[in-house]
Design an enzyme around this catalytic site. Sequence first.
Site, PDB file in Angstrom:
ATOM      1  N   GLU A 192       0.835  -1.207   0.000  1.00 20.89           N
ATOM      2  CA  GLU A 192       0.000   0.000   0.000  1.00 20.89           C
ATOM      3  C   GLU A 192       0.872   1.260   0.000  1.00 20.89           C
ATOM      4  O   GLU A 192       0.709   2.163   0.831  1.00 20.89           O
ATOM      5  CB  GLU A 192      -0.962  -0.007   1.190  1.00 20.89           C
ATOM      6  CG  GLU A 192      -1.885  -1.206   1.159  1.00 20.89           C
ATOM      7  CD  GLU A 192      -3.037  -1.137   2.145  1.00 20.89           C
ATOM      8  OE1 GLU A 192      -3.031  -0.260   3.029  1.00 20.89           O
ATOM      9  OE2 GLU A 192      -3.955  -1.968   2.028  1.00 20.89           O
ATOM     10  N   GLU A 210      -3.958  -9.011  -0.097  1.00 21.55           N
ATOM     11  CA  GLU A 210      -4.457  -8.833   1.271  1.00 21.55           C
ATOM     12  C   GLU A 210      -5.972  -8.780   1.212  1.00 21.55           C
ATOM     13  O   GLU A 210      -6.524  -8.054   0.376  1.00 21.55           O
ATOM     14  CB  GLU A 210      -3.886  -7.539   1.853  1.00 21.55           C
ATOM     15  CG  GLU A 210      -4.065  -7.424   3.339  1.00 21.55           C
ATOM     16  CD  GLU A 210      -3.373  -6.181   3.882  1.00 21.55           C
ATOM     17  OE1 GLU A 210      -2.179  -5.954   3.601  1.00 21.55           O
ATOM     18  OE2 GLU A 210      -4.058  -5.424   4.587  1.00 21.55           O
TER      19      GLU A 210
HETATM   20  C1  GAL Z   1      -4.294  -2.783   5.288  1.00 21.72           C
HETATM   21  C2  GAL Z   1      -2.810  -2.738   5.612  1.00 21.72           C
HETATM   22  C3  GAL Z   1      -2.469  -3.644   6.765  1.00 21.72           C
HETATM   23  C4  GAL Z   1      -3.439  -3.415   7.883  1.00 21.72           C
HETATM   24  C5  GAL Z   1      -4.839  -3.660   7.390  1.00 21.72           C
HETATM   25  C6  GAL Z   1      -5.890  -3.556   8.471  1.00 21.72           C
HETATM   26  O1  GAL Z   1      -4.698  -1.737   4.505  1.00 21.72           O
HETATM   27  O2  GAL Z   1      -2.066  -3.136   4.500  1.00 21.72           O
HETATM   28  O3  GAL Z   1      -1.158  -3.404   7.192  1.00 21.72           O
HETATM   29  O4  GAL Z   1      -3.303  -2.117   8.326  1.00 21.72           O
HETATM   30  O5  GAL Z   1      -5.113  -2.726   6.392  1.00 21.72           O
HETATM   31  O6  GAL Z   1      -7.160  -3.759   7.924  1.00 21.72           O
END
Ligand code: GAL
Length: 810
Positions: free
Chosen positions: A426, A503
């Site tokens: 991100e 993710e």
């Molecule tokens: C994502 C991020 C993670 C964590 C997650 C929580 O956007 O990459 O590190 O913060 O959100 O939902």
Amino acid sequence: MKNIRKQFLYTLMMISYGLFSACSTQENPREVIDFNLDWKFSLGDFPEATEPDFDDTAWRSLELPHDWSIEGSFSEQHPTTPEGGALPAGKGWYRKAFTVPKTYEQKEVWIEFDGVYSNSEVWINGHYLGKRPNGYIGFKYDLSPYLTYGDSTNLIAVKVDNEDQPNSRWYTGSGIYRNVRMVAANKLHVDHWGTFVTTPEINDQHAKVSLAVQLKNASVAEEEYTLVSIILNSEEKEVARQESSGQVKAGQVEQVEHSLEVENAKLWRVEDPYLYTVISEVYQNGKKKDVYSTPLGIRYFEFDPEKGFSLNGVQKKILGVCLHHDLGALGAAVNKRAIQRQLEILKEMGVNAIRTAHNPPASELLELCDEMGFIVQDEAFDVWKKRKAKEDYHKDWDEWHQRDLQDMIKRDRNHPSIMMWSIGNEIREQFDSTGLVITRALANIVKELDTTRPVTAALTENEPEKNFIYQSGALDLLGFNYKHEAYSDFPETYPGESIIASESMSALATRGFYQMPSDSVMRWPIAHDIPLVTGNDEFSVSAYDHVSAYWGSTHEETWKTIKALDHMAGLFVWTGFDYLGEPIPYPYPARSSYFGIVDLAGFPKDAYYMYQSEWTDKPVLHIYPHWNWQDGELVDVWAYYSQADEVELFLNGKSIGVEKKRGDDLHVMWRVPYQKGTLKAVSKKDGKVVLEKEIHTAAEAYQIQTVADRNELSADGKDLSFITVEVKDQEGNLVPYADHLIEFEITGPGRIVGVDNGYQASLESFKAPFRKAFHGKCLVIIQSERTSGAIHLVAKSEGLKSGDVTLKVN
Ligand code: GAL
């Protein structure tokens, strides 16, 4: 004969765990010394502690790996903030006095640190060796020029500066939290991270193995060498050998290349991670000078825009989870058994891949992934030049990113488990044109060191024209975080691109807590439609799979989508385990995350069994919640099942009904007026019973039961037993609301190194010899000492019958 795959064929490599695993069957002139023992430590800043005669007698003695943050007390005031775990950071110093034998005068001696968080600076005998800001990467310093030999003492001093906060979006830990070793090698030796193994050709008959070895000559004269490369199979039988000779100039490193063939190679698979070992023997005038070992897994893989991922020619969804590096109650301090336990729990659930969010992991994790059969996405950065936290890595970017990324690739490129290099998570530069240049530069750094794996990044901007990391054209594999609604359009949006859900989900849950009705989905924090919980269950989130962050989804929502789309190579769920820090959706005292499929103590939440029913072949039947409610209350009973057509639910012997999953359903549900007694589920296939599960209403808490995950430990001072402590009624039913304070007494060659209960807002110490139960359970972690004998642990609480367990230490 199968076609030899040419393009985009990612082949096996091997591992230079090198230093840990000098070949056991042969005598090795290289000495690798565990350098974790007998350190002195003090919190604070001691600029004079660099000097050998500094008086550290008042300092604490300890063993590494060590994380001082996890020993501290929680406070909202700590500059780490609750997002960083609400634990202390600051500065600390370590010192170690040691001697080295006279024989080392003829050797090249160096020290290796696997990771120090953060900004470490090292001195030997008052001489400054250097600084390393990045807390997640390993580094070494040559000691030879500054050592004294024989009886006189050497002094190494390490300053750790984790004061500038916040420098992370999660808990980092503080200190020398990974392993340290000293290596003494002959002047002619295989250099640090000095091998690289690839398998450029794999077919039914044989595998070609290419080996590049960096030979270092640290002496003052040119030296002749003979390098012998031997491949051993997993039974340590030689299957290939090659030898060559030459010279290395004084003070130079020479790359020697060998090409070997393994007949009928056995492939590395997730289900059977077969490992070979490459032994590099270095000779000079017929005398053996060095032995270096590099694990080798032979496999090929491919990411395809239409068909997703395949391993060894077999299509396979990547069923992964993201993991942060902390080990719950142990903090960041690395312990191989603790990592292994996490991986065992995940394997049991059906996980086949790990994303090392968002930094290079401990090498031990990669070794275990090689050995246990996990595919790894190894990730370098959470930020580039543009920051996320005020004091984070953006400050070191210009000076250090090239070196840090290079070192990650050199350190890790022999692990067969690694099949993706992620250059960032991100990253903010995706939103503007600076992303173009940096992405290309980083991809080049990777490609100069390894062309056998795709370069990827975890992106969030899914409009192609607005995403400059994508626009750079430098990624081989596009990773997208969340955005599950967009996955089906990706083949049109990103024609010709291979895509993985880097993710996903960010579903939220607290183990053992349930809110009804369960069939409406709640998103945090949109319009606060999640009623934040108060009272007894304050700071809890319902563990039905119906709560998620607004940018994510429930577990079922995204899994259903990915499951149906062949072009999606797979996914990484955020996260496998709860981790310290980022306690969304609650403020302090919440101090650890709610995202895990497994809680911080290692107890599965209910969604674990949904994955198990989908990701494994074993028959699963899991019903929840517990069965202690108010008379007449309507209770939603969920069941996850597999290898069966339907499930029938009975309450006190009376059928409540038969349910079966329809369409893409992943669970079934009954709404049952509560009546105390026994809830029983029976799954059936073709009319035959597959599994039966019962939950009983628990009576009053009566006793404590303890179950150790291992009853025998090695007397190595590192091994762990994780003991689950449960509050039960007289019949042995878990008491679902029990929150008794449990005290532990231990005798014998072991000590308590951590306690936990998985409650995200508990402010109890992770190091105390007591813990409150949470929803009937807590955990105590025992570490062996270096003597054998029997460890006896008693768990007691007022008004309850005590529990105990005996562990053998050998
Ligand atoms: C994502 C991020 C993670 C964590 C997650 C929580 O956007 O990459 O590190 O913060 O959100 O939902």
